[in-house]
Design a protein around this motif. Structure first.
Motif, short mmCIF file in Angstrom:
data_model
loop_
_atom_site.label_atom_id
_atom_site.label_comp_id
_atom_site.label_asym_id
_atom_site.label_seq_id
_atom_site.Cartn_x
_atom_site.Cartn_y
_atom_site.Cartn_z
N VAL A 144 0.83 -1.20 0.00
CA VAL A 144 0.00 0.00 0.00
C VAL A 144 0.87 1.26 0.00
O VAL A 144 0.59 2.21 -0.74
N LEU A 145 1.92 1.27 0.82
CA LEU A 145 2.79 2.44 0.87
C LEU A 145 3.49 2.66 -0.47
O LEU A 145 3.61 3.80 -0.94
N PHE A 146 3.93 1.58 -1.08
CA PHE A 146 4.58 1.69 -2.38
C PHE A 146 3.57 2.20 -3.42
O PHE A 146 3.88 3.07 -4.23
N GLY A 147 2.36 1.65 -3.41
CA GLY A 147 1.34 2.09 -4.35
C GLY A 147 0.97 3.55 -4.16
O GLY A 147 0.79 4.29 -5.13
N LEU A 148 0.86 3.98 -2.90
CA LEU A 148 0.54 5.39 -2.63
C LEU A 148 1.65 6.31 -3.12
O LEU A 148 1.38 7.35 -3.74
N ALA A 149 2.90 5.94 -2.82
CA ALA A 149 4.02 6.77 -3.26
C ALA A 149 4.09 6.84 -4.78
O ALA A 149 4.31 7.93 -5.36
N LEU A 150 3.88 5.71 -5.45
CA LEU A 150 3.92 5.69 -6.91
C LEU A 150 2.76 6.49 -7.49
O LEU A 150 2.94 7.23 -8.47
N THR A 151 1.59 6.38 -6.90
CA THR A 151 0.42 7.12 -7.39
C THR A 151 0.62 8.62 -7.25
O THR A 151 0.34 9.39 -8.18
N VAL A 152 1.12 9.07 -6.09
CA VAL A 152 1.33 10.51 -5.87
C VAL A 152 2.38 11.05 -6.82
O VAL A 152 2.19 12.09 -7.47
N ALA A 153 3.52 10.35 -6.95
CA ALA A 153 4.61 10.84 -7.79
C ALA A 153 4.20 10.87 -9.26
O ALA A 153 4.42 11.87 -9.96
N SER A 154 3.60 9.79 -9.75
CA SER A 154 3.20 9.76 -11.15
C SER A 154 2.07 10.74 -11.44
O SER A 154 2.00 11.31 -12.54
N THR A 155 1.20 10.97 -10.47
CA THR A 155 0.11 11.95 -10.64
C THR A 155 0.66 13.36 -10.77
O THR A 155 0.22 14.13 -11.63
N PHE A 206 13.49 -0.32 -2.42
CA PHE A 206 12.19 0.36 -2.42
C PHE A 206 12.24 1.62 -3.26
O PHE A 206 11.42 1.83 -4.16
N TRP A 207 13.24 2.48 -3.00
CA TRP A 207 13.29 3.78 -3.68
C TRP A 207 13.77 3.65 -5.12
O TRP A 207 13.28 4.37 -6.00
N SER A 208 14.69 2.75 -5.38
CA SER A 208 15.15 2.58 -6.76
C SER A 208 14.03 2.01 -7.62
O SER A 208 13.82 2.45 -8.76
N LEU A 209 13.29 1.04 -7.09
CA LEU A 209 12.17 0.47 -7.84
C LEU A 209 11.07 1.49 -8.04
O LEU A 209 10.45 1.57 -9.11
N LEU A 210 10.83 2.31 -7.02
CA LEU A 210 9.82 3.36 -7.13
C LEU A 210 10.21 4.36 -8.22
O LEU A 210 9.36 4.78 -9.03
N THR A 211 11.48 4.73 -8.26
CA THR A 211 11.94 5.67 -9.28
C THR A 211 11.77 5.10 -10.68
O THR A 211 11.33 5.80 -11.61
N ILE A 212 12.11 3.83 -10.84
CA ILE A 212 11.97 3.19 -12.15
C ILE A 212 10.51 3.17 -12.59
O ILE A 212 10.18 3.48 -13.74
N PHE A 227 6.65 -11.33 -8.04
CA PHE A 227 6.39 -12.72 -8.42
C PHE A 227 7.42 -13.22 -9.43
O PHE A 227 7.86 -14.36 -9.38
N LEU A 228 7.83 -12.31 -10.34
CA LEU A 228 8.82 -12.68 -11.36
C LEU A 228 10.25 -12.60 -10.84
O LEU A 228 11.19 -13.00 -11.53
N GLY A 229 10.44 -12.05 -9.64
CA GLY A 229 11.77 -11.96 -9.06
C GLY A 229 12.52 -10.70 -9.41
O GLY A 229 13.75 -10.63 -9.19
N PHE A 230 11.83 -9.67 -9.94
CA PHE A 230 12.48 -8.42 -10.32
C PHE A 230 11.99 -7.25 -9.48
O PHE A 230 12.15 -6.11 -9.89
N GLY A 231 11.40 -7.52 -8.34
CA GLY A 231 10.82 -6.46 -7.51
C GLY A 231 11.72 -6.09 -6.35
O GLY A 231 12.90 -5.79 -6.53
N LEU A 232 11.16 -6.12 -5.16
CA LEU A 232 11.87 -5.74 -3.95
C LEU A 232 13.01 -6.71 -3.66
O LEU A 232 13.01 -7.84 -4.15
N PRO A 233 14.00 -6.29 -2.87
CA PRO A 233 15.15 -7.17 -2.59
C PRO A 233 14.71 -8.47 -1.94
O PRO A 233 13.69 -8.53 -1.26
#
Length: 344
Positions: A143-154, A202-208, A280-286
């Motif tokens: 949820v925190l990741f989704g909120l941060a991504l939603t706010v930044a992309s918005t 978390f932050w590198s994936l969010l930036t990408i 799920f694919l192994g390319f997400g969080l550490p």
């Protein structure tokens, strides 16, 4: 009391959408519960008393020597030796789930993944970590990741759409061609390629993900600015010498935000689903992070342990369903036909 008549009417329409309104409160309850995950699932005591003094190990690090031990390292409160030292001179208060998302239960009798029992309510994963604890922490980080991504992309999408729609002409032409090319990129492949080059976090994936998903609201905001920019009150503001920045911020943006707000719950659910897919694919969080996608992956790899896949499935399904239902209620609340119409 603090809402305008229009916003009060919108709130009434939102409340009248029973499924969305109830989903809103259920989601808030679950989210705030997950924010205090350390109070619910933790390998460290919330409070302990030793020789008449009180300690809070969940928030402060204490060495083993503090409680009469031999080492200067942080005390392991699950170690029988340390536990006996403390209980001989005091007591320890553990949370309802005495395991964190990364705690490996070395005292488990059954080999991992172990089935649910009184010790682990939803069983353990393939590394003997408590599944319920990982689900709670995974819900929070999703949820925190989704909120941060939603706010930044918005923010980026609204800015880009506002500039295109307000100035039009060459700015709009070049900007729209750029957005079309950008939206044509294979997002999942780009994310996988970048995730293999950049160290996951978390932050590198969010930036990408912001880098590839900021176009979600550009079209909506652009269309609203194109519609409003030639209204009479906008022309009057220009004639009075009001700057373009003030016109965009005070007169045009509020109209554009009405359409934008209706999309936010759906963008949030899409962001959570994207993070889950990458994990799920192994390319997400550490590796080792409390990830719902990783929980699903474990369920796929351990078909003999159905509690892994079922837990991940139900948590993700519940989260996304609640967000979609809330999005439907928000959409109805900002629908002029229902806000100003006779019925709901």
């Amino acid at each position: 009391m603090f809402l305008s008549p229009l916003n009060r009417r919108r709130w009434q329409v939102f409340k009248s959408h029973k499924r969305g309104y109830r989903s809103w409160w259920i989601f808030l309850f679950l989210f705030f519960i997950s924010l205090g995950a350390e109070l619910i699932a933790n390998e460290k005591p919330l409070l302990l008393s030793y020789k008449g003094e009180y300690y809070v190990p969940a928030w402060k690090v204490y060495t083993e020597t503090t409680f009469g031990g031999e080492f200067e390292s942080e005390a392991d409160y699950r170690d029988p030796f340390v536990a006996d030292l403390i209980n001989a001179e005091g007591w320890m208060l553990f949370p309802p789930i005495p395991f964190s998302y990364k705690t490996i239960d070395y005292e488990a009798i059954d080999p991992p993944p172990a089935a649910p029992d009184a010790r682990h309510w939803l069983g353990t994963d393939d590394q003997n970590r408590d599944v319920l604890a990982r689900a709670i922490y995974g819900f929070r980080i999703s949820v925190l990741f989704g909120l941060a991504l939603t706010v930044a992309s918005t923010l980026i999408g609204v800015l880009a759409g506002a500039l295109q729609g307000y100035f039009g002409g060459r700015v709009d032409l070049l900007g729209q061609r750029f957005v079309e090319v950008w939206q044509g990129l294979p997002v999942l492949y780009v994310l996988i390629i970048l995730a293999t080059v950049i160290e996951p976090g978390f932050w590198s994936l969010l930036t990408i993900m912001v880098f590839v998903q900021w176009t979600a609201l550009v079209g909506v905001v652009r269309a609203e600015f194109l519609r409003v920019r030639n209204f009479d009150y906008i022309k009057a503001a220009r004639a009075l010498g009001v700057s373009d920045t003030q016109i965009m911020w005070r007169h045009v943006l509020p109209n554009a935000m009405v359409a934008t707000l209706t999309f936010l719950p759906f963008i949030l659910s899409g962001s959570v689903a994207t993070l889950t897919s990458l994990d799920f694919l192994g390319f997400g969080l550490p590796p080792g992070s409390p990830s719902l996608g990783e929980l699903l992956q474990q369920g796929k790899n351990n078909v003999q342990a159905p509690w892994l896949g079922l837990t991940g499935f139900f948590v993700i399904s519940l989260m996304l369903s609640l967000l979609v239902f809330v999005g439907e209620a928000v959409r109805d609340a900002f629908d002029p036909r229902k806000t100003f119409g006779q019925g709901v």
